[in-house]
Design an enzyme around this catalytic site. Structure first.
Site, PDB file in Angstrom:
ATOM      1  N   HIS A   1      35.737  38.555  38.586  1.00 24.42           N
ATOM      2  CA  HIS A   1      36.197  38.715  37.213  1.00 24.42           C
ATOM      3  C   HIS A   1      35.344  39.711  36.433  1.00 24.42           C
ATOM      4  O   HIS A   1      34.241  40.096  36.846  1.00 24.42           O
ATOM      5  CB  HIS A   1      36.240  37.367  36.490  1.00 24.42           C
TER       6      HIS A   1
ATOM      7  N   CYS B   1      30.702  32.338  40.431  1.00 29.49           N
ATOM      8  CA  CYS B   1      31.743  33.358  40.550  1.00 29.49           C
ATOM      9  C   CYS B   1      31.115  34.748  40.643  1.00 29.49           C
ATOM     10  O   CYS B   1      29.932  34.931  40.376  1.00 29.49           O
ATOM     11  CB  CYS B   1      32.698  33.284  39.369  1.00 29.49           C
TER      12      CYS B   1
END
Length: 623
Positions: free
Chosen positions: A520, A539
């Site tokens: 992301h 992440c």
């Protein structure tokens, strides 16, 4: 007056003896007593509430634990009884003769397996019995002696170290060529025992070379792989049929370019005579204008490791330092260090700290060899073919790369998990790109980080703009929840709506997995300038998320920008299957095949080394 008496009766209760009519001062005192008791009761209850709240405030908040490393248990080596092969009934040329008469050397040799036991992995033992029950012929023996196929196989097994394995695991005792022809039975015993021993070691090699010696899922909760299944019966059949057993065994190893580059590096490192390491004192930290006795080693390391271009551009500085020496870190030397940092992929700040010293000092050959061997083991956990198009994330390199037809389509810096929130090691397939995403806050973050704040300030999430919904999907306010009564099971879902403050930035690239890991964007752009970039909750944050999204979608940056500009949350499916490897390699080849070496940021090298050592010890103890 009567009305007052009724009221007092209500206060004292039915049947209570009411006092006679008192004088004015006595009546006033009675009311003070009654209402004074009420006030004291209120104060008592308030003190009790405050005490309860204080007790709750001191109660430790629950925590969601991160995965852990395990005490590795190697694959068990079993005692395999080959007696079932001695019981094989072979069809006789004379059906009426009982028992049937063996017709050739192999069939006569089987009786010598009665009570014969070998040490092997369970899969190997099962495959041996299944294969030889169906195939009544030697694989490795011809004319009562080891054949050319056996010699080729043993040559390859002895060279297992070339591929990051241990040749000791596949050693087989070879019977001599000289034997007494009159003692056929004894020779048959030697040959059948050699036959099954070599088959067992060859199949062990096939297993190890194909799937690795270590089961990664037994290392830690951060590893997530389906262990490869290997058809060992077919493998032994292929070895029996092939004209070159050596080539067949070699082919059990990963055949991709990355493995070939690692194999070549391993051979080169083992052949090297001199160490490639320059010692710079531990703890050295040198800023421009300061002095250090380690400066001479720093300059020597740049002279050794700097590119030809760097050495030419700063040739005068090097010559002057060689003539004058000294400990002062001058502007000219700072400029040279900055150039070295730039070509080493570091932040060019001119400060000689831990990361720069790591690049300057280099590693000993022994350290590099260890990292290459671990890389070869890890590569066996992945598919042999990584895919024509794929995304490769290497956590120790803090890098994410999109590969297309063996070429780097785009590569960028990445931020991965902190040591306390490690990014897992697994692979999956990319499915969607989501624009202007919501951030569904993971339970671990709510419990470990948000819950203590919410207990102090229940309206915290409301003020920060988060949306909360209960299990029925109804919106609730964080200020209306008793967060002291909430444990590790959170009764609401928490998400952050799209916007400039959103933790996921403009987009995320999804490959749904049980670890809730994805790639992301991020509003925290400054972190990409750091050399070590372990800052996330697990992440993978991308330096150029629009570029990666365009690559996996097979579209343009303009298209990505247009979707983001719409300002609404929407998803776009990725055409085709694009594998993504969220990996952990402390040695890994670049596009040109040059091996890059990286720090063991999560100490996973240490745990894998222990697992390999325990595997070798288990096998040696049972050999």
């Amino acid at each position: 007056m009567r009305k007052s008496l009724v009221m007092l009766a209500c206060v004292f209760g039915v049947g209570a003896v009411l006092p006679t009519a008192p004088p004015a001062f006595a009546q006033s005192s009675l009311f003070e007593v009654i209402f004074g008791q009420q006030q004291r009761g209120k104060r008592h209850r308030q003190r009790q509430i405050e005490k309860f709240r204080a007790q709750r405030a001191t109660k430790p908040a629950p925590r969601v634990k991160a995965p852990s490393f395990y005490n590795y248990k190697p694959d068990a080596v079993k005692t395999v009884d080959l007696s079932p092969l001695a019981e094989i009934e072979v069809a006789s040329a004379e059906p009426m003769v009982i028992p049937p008469i063996p017709q050739d050397e192999f069939e006569r040799s089987l009786r010598h397996l009665e009570g014969h036991r070998i040490q092997a992995l369970k899969e190997v033992g099962d495959a041996l019995i299944e294969y030889y029950k169906a195939n009544h012929a030697f694989v490795w023996v011809t004319d009562m002696k080891p054949n050319a196929r056996a010699m080729a196989a043993m040559e390859e097994l002895a060279a297992a170290d070339m591929y990051g394995l241990s040749s000791d695991d596949y050693r087989v005792d070879v019977p001599g060529d000289d034997y007494d022809p009159t003692k056929t039975s004894e020779r048959l015993r030697e040959m059948i025992q050699f036959e099954v021993a070599l088959s067992a070691k060859a199949l062990r090699y096939v297993l190890d070379a194909t799937r690795g010696r270590v089961d990664p899922n037994r290392l830690s909760g951060y590893h997530d792989f389906k262990r490869k299944e290997v058809d060992l019966v077919s493998a032994l059949g292929n070895l029996a049929a092939t004209s070159d057993a050596k080539v067949y065994l070699q082919g059990s190893n990963p055949g991709n370019d990355q493995f070939e580059a690692l194999s070549a590096e391993l051979a080169e490192l083992r052949a090297a005579d001199a160490e490639d390491h320059i010692e710079i004192a531990e703890g050295t930290f040198l800023k421009p204008g300061r002095s250090s006795p380690e400066l001479k080693n720093i300059v020597a390391a740049i002279r050794k490791r700097g590119s030809d271009t760097l050495l030419v551009d700063h040739g005068i500085t090097l010559m002057e330092y060689q003539a004058d020496g000294g400990d002062l870190y001058t502007p000219e030397l700072v400029s040279m260090v900055r150039a070295f940092q730039t070509e080493s992929g570091l932040k060019p700040d001119g400060i000689v700290g831990k990361m720069t010293i790591g690049k300057l000092s280099g590693m000993t050959n022994e350290t590099k060899i260890g990292k290459v061997i671990l890389a070869m083991e890890r590569l066996r956990w992945l598919p042999r073919d990584l895919g024509t198009r794929h995304v490769f994330i290497n956590q120790p390199a803090y890098e994410a790369t999109y590969m297309n037809n063996g070429k780097e389509g785009i590569s960028m810096r990445a931020v991965v998990g902190k040591k306390s929130n490690q990014t897992s090691f697994f692979y999956d397939e990319i499915e969607t790109v989501e624009y202007n995403p919501y951030w569904g806050v993971p339970r671990s973050i709510i419990v470990n980080e948000m819950l203590p704040k919410l207990r102090r300030d229940p309206s915290y999430l409301d003020r920060q703009g988060y949306e909360l919904t209960d299990r029925r999907g109804r919106r609730v306010a964080s200020r209306n929840i008793d967060w002291y009564s909430v444990g590790s099971k959170i009764p609401v879902d928490v998400r952050q709506p799209p916007g400039k403050r959103n933790a996921l930035g403009e987009l995320k690239i999804m490959f749904p997995n049980k670890h809730a890991i994805y790639m992301h964007d991020t509003p925290a752009k400054k972190l990409f300038s750091r050399d070590a970039r372990a800052f996330s909750h697990g992440c993978v944050r991308l330096q150029d998320p629009r570029g990666m999204a365009a690559a996996v979608l097979g579209t343009s940056r303009d298209h990505i920008a247009q979707q983001i500009a719409k300002g609404r949350n929407m998803a776009e499916p990725v055409p085709g299957k694009i594998p993504v490897y969220v990996s952990y390699f402390t040695a890994w080849p670049g596009e040109d095949g040059t091996i890059g070496y990286y720090a063991d940021m999560y100490d996973r090298d240490k745990h894998l080394n222990k697992a390999i050592k325990r595997t070798e010890q288990t096998r040696q103890a049972q050999s």
